[in-house]
Design a protein around this motif. Structure first.
Motif, PDB file in Angstrom:
ATOM      1  N   SER A  25       0.771  -1.037  -0.027  1.00  0.00           N
ATOM      2  CA  SER A  25       0.112   0.026   0.019  1.00  0.00           C
ATOM      3  C   SER A  25       0.892   1.332  -0.073  1.00  0.00           C
ATOM      4  O   SER A  25       0.622   2.340  -0.589  1.00  0.00           O
TER       5      SER A  25
ATOM      6  N   GLN B  55       1.746   1.641  -3.600  1.00  0.00           N
ATOM      7  CA  GLN B  55       0.833   2.405  -4.265  1.00  0.00           C
ATOM      8  C   GLN B  55       0.512   3.632  -3.973  1.00  0.00           C
ATOM      9  O   GLN B  55       0.146   4.269  -5.044  1.00  0.00           O
ATOM     10  N   GLU B  56       0.705   4.156  -2.823  1.00  0.00           N
ATOM     11  CA  GLU B  56       0.738   5.402  -2.470  1.00  0.00           C
ATOM     12  C   GLU B  56       1.477   6.270  -3.482  1.00  0.00           C
ATOM     13  O   GLU B  56       1.382   7.281  -4.263  1.00  0.00           O
TER      14      GLU B  56
ATOM     15  N   SER C 221       3.042   5.269  -6.249  1.00  0.00           N
ATOM     16  CA  SER C 221       2.557   5.196  -7.498  1.00  0.00           C
ATOM     17  C   SER C 221       1.707   6.464  -7.957  1.00  0.00           C
ATOM     18  O   SER C 221       1.761   6.739  -8.868  1.00  0.00           O
ATOM     19  N   ARG C 222       0.663   6.677  -6.908  1.00  0.00           N
ATOM     20  CA  ARG C 222      -0.457   7.357  -7.193  1.00  0.00           C
ATOM     21  C   ARG C 222       0.169   8.785  -7.226  1.00  0.00           C
ATOM     22  O   ARG C 222      -0.272   9.751  -8.274  1.00  0.00           O
ATOM     23  N   ARG C 223       1.105   9.164  -6.419  1.00  0.00           N
ATOM     24  CA  ARG C 223       1.604  10.671  -6.450  1.00  0.00           C
ATOM     25  C   ARG C 223       2.618  10.784  -7.962  1.00  0.00           C
ATOM     26  O   ARG C 223       2.333  11.825  -8.316  1.00  0.00           O
TER      27      ARG C 223
ATOM     28  N   ILE D 103       1.880   9.389 -10.748  1.00  0.00           N
ATOM     29  CA  ILE D 103       0.871   9.538 -11.756  1.00  0.00           C
ATOM     30  C   ILE D 103       0.087  10.988 -11.683  1.00  0.00           C
ATOM     31  O   ILE D 103       0.396  11.502 -12.859  1.00  0.00           O
ATOM     32  N   GLN D 104      -0.210  11.435 -10.691  1.00  0.00           N
ATOM     33  CA  GLN D 104      -0.388  12.983 -10.607  1.00  0.00           C
ATOM     34  C   GLN D 104       0.804  13.759 -11.312  1.00  0.00           C
ATOM     35  O   GLN D 104       0.419  14.784 -12.223  1.00  0.00           O
TER      36      GLN D 104
ATOM     37  N   GLU E 277       3.588   5.515 -17.027  1.00  0.00           N
ATOM     38  CA  GLU E 277       2.291   5.657 -16.445  1.00  0.00           C
ATOM     39  C   GLU E 277       1.333   4.377 -16.572  1.00  0.00           C
ATOM     40  O   GLU E 277       0.632   3.946 -15.537  1.00  0.00           O
TER      41      GLU E 277
ATOM     42  N   LEU F  84      -0.083   2.967 -13.275  1.00  0.00           N
ATOM     43  CA  LEU F  84      -1.378   2.529 -13.030  1.00  0.00           C
ATOM     44  C   LEU F  84      -1.761   1.359 -12.424  1.00  0.00           C
ATOM     45  O   LEU F  84      -2.821   1.082 -11.579  1.00  0.00           O
TER      46      LEU F  84
ATOM     47  N   ALA G 148      -0.632   0.793  -8.875  1.00  0.00           N
ATOM     48  CA  ALA G 148      -1.814   1.547  -7.955  1.00  0.00           C
ATOM     49  C   ALA G 148      -2.956   0.803  -7.729  1.00  0.00           C
ATOM     50  O   ALA G 148      -3.654   0.833  -6.863  1.00  0.00           O
ATOM     51  N   ASN G 149      -3.321   0.079  -8.882  1.00  0.00           N
ATOM     52  CA  ASN G 149      -4.606  -0.591  -8.881  1.00  0.00           C
ATOM     53  C   ASN G 149      -4.781  -2.042  -8.409  1.00  0.00           C
ATOM     54  O   ASN G 149      -5.777  -2.550  -8.216  1.00  0.00           O
TER      55      ASN G 149
END
Ligand SMILES: [Zn+2]
Lengths: 268, 195
Positions: free
Chosen positions: A174, A177-178, A180-182, A184-185, A210, A214, A217-218
């Motif tokens: 997790s 993944q966090e 990863s999300r940053r 992606i932003q 990306e 993604l 992150a998913n």
């Protein structure tokens, strides 16, 4: 006594001083006693003297300074996604693909060790978001930000790809993944900013990344290992770590101080 | 293990800096060989870069006991021979026979006589030498250039081109005979031969 035919067979070695001493003595004796061979030998010597007058036009220092830049771009182009299935000759035997795969894996492992030592992917990723990270200006702040972005993505992917099953607790995942999300932003901002022609390779690389980020992150934690393995496979298939590395080399080679400061470091 | 072998091993393990160092060390020699084999900067640039791309691709298959420079020279020679073949399919620059080439020599001679000025004359010599080289068959030119301008012994040329030493000698002999015919008129001009 040496015959004319035998002496002619030695012309080349004699002209370039490659005859053993005793053979050379015999050869010289033949030339003294045979005008025909002596003349023919002398003519060849004269021709070489003319060829000695040849001079090359050498490129200037600027040419040599940018040589690696051009070369690393060419190598990177070969890895361009649009060409990735065509650059290797199709008739290569299966074992060659095995060697290529091993090479890519070795490259990934090496990068992991070189750039990040043994440390695990940890807090700094979250505590120093890219936007607030002070970065020394290279020649283009967007390129610099993109390089920092690539470095962070690489860090994340190496950490992810090197996960052992023991440590794949949901907490580690997790966290990744966090991150990863940053990333992606950040990618959406970079994709717009990288608008110059010489930044297009880098932009394409960020687009490739990306997709993987993604997926990462998913991943649903409860689906466990198979989903993780699928994303890992995606990282390998896209040779994404190698591409990041090549893009960095390309950018570094463009820097004026490329020889003294070859590796980029983020402020981790 | 030599410094070079260490770099090769590191490059094979994926160290880009090691590969870069290997390129930096050999780029000038590879470029010069490509230039000597093609006779122009544009092709030398393209081919020398192609050589390093091929070397990069071939790194995993490179055997540690082989000599890096020999390997690069082999890739360069092959790339230039291929390039030359693809060109000569359309232009037929050289003739494979060792027949009568009087017309070219006469043409060259006329060229040099028309320009008595020394610097122009020097430029003419360069031009005529390059032209003479371009008349050689690709293999003849390769062995000549490797021996004469890169100082490789016959044995090393044989290893580089993967041909027998006797074959190297016969290519070189033919190359010299042809160059001699192409440049015959110069002996007198340069005072290298008594009239
Ligand atoms: Zn004789």
């Amino acid at each position: 006594m040496m015959t004319c035919e035998q002496s002619r067979e030695l012309f080349i070695e004699a002209l370039y001083d490659e005859l053993p001493i005793d053979v050379k003595r015999e050869f010289d004796q033949h030339l003294v006693s045979c005008a025909k061979c002596a003349t023919d030998f002398q003519n060849m010597k004269t021709t070489l003297k003319i060829m000695d007058q040849r001079s090359r036009t050498e490129p200037d220092q600027a040419y040599w300074n940018s040589y690696w830049d051009r070369l690393s771009s060419k190598i990177a182009e070969e890895r361009d996604p649009s060409k990735k299935f065509t650059w290797r000759p199709a008739r290569l035997p299966a074992w060659a693909y095995g060697i290529a795969a091993m090479f890519l894996i070795a490259m990934g492992i090496y990068l992991g060790r070189t750039y990040f030592g043994q440390h695990e992917l940890s807090q700094p990723e979250i505590e120093h978001p890219i936007a607030t990270n002070p970065v020394p200006l290279i020649e283009d702040s967007t390129t610099t930000q993109a390089l920092v972005y690539l470095e962070r993505s690489k860090n994340l992917l190496i950490g992810f790809a090197n996960r052992s099953e023991d440590e794949s607790t949901s907490r580690d995942l997790s966290h990744q993944q966090e991150v990863s999300r940053r990333l992606i932003q950040q990618a959406s901002m970079l994709k717009t900013a990288l608008n110059k022609p010489d930044q297009q390779l880098m932009r394409q690389l960020i687009l490739d990344l990306e997709v993987i980020l993604l997926q990462l992150a998913n991943i649903e934690v409860k689906r466990g290992i198979p989903a993780v393995e699928l994303v890992k496979k995606g990282i390998d298939q896209k040779s994404i770590l190698l591409k990041i590395n090549l893009e960095e080399m390309r950018a570094m080679a463009r820097r004026p101080s490329a020889s003294s400061d070859k590796k980029i470091r983020t402020t981790l | 293990m030599t410094d070079e072998q260490v770099l090769i091993t590191q490059a094979q393990r994926g160290d880009p800096e090691a590969f870069r160092e290997l390129v930096e060390r050999s780029k000038i020699n590879v470029y010069r060989l490509a230039y000597d084999l093609t006779g122009n900067h544009h092709d030398a640039e393209d081919l020398s870069q192609e050589v390093f791309v091929k070397a990069y691709r071939g790194l995993p298959n490179f055997r540690g006991n082989a000599k890096w420079s020999t390997w690069l020279y082999r890739i360069t020679t092959n790339a230039c021979i291929d390039h030359r073949r693809s060109q000569s399919r359309t232009t037929m620059e050289y003739k494979d026979d060792l027949g009568d080439d009087e017309t070219t020599s006469e043409h060259n001679h006329r060229h040099s006589v028309l320009n008595p000025d020394r610097s122009v004359e020097a430029g003419m010599i360069q031009e005529n030498i390059e032209r003479a080289l371009s008349r050689l068959a690709p293999q003849e030119r390769s062995v000549f250039v490797l021996r004469h301008y890169h100082d490789l012994p016959l044995k090393e040329i044989a290893e580089t081109m993967k041909i027998a030493e006797g074959t190297v000698k016969s290519y070189l002999f033919r190359a010299l005979q042809r160059l001699q015919r192409e440049l015959a008129f110069y002996k007198k001009d340069l005072g290298l031969e008594e009239q």
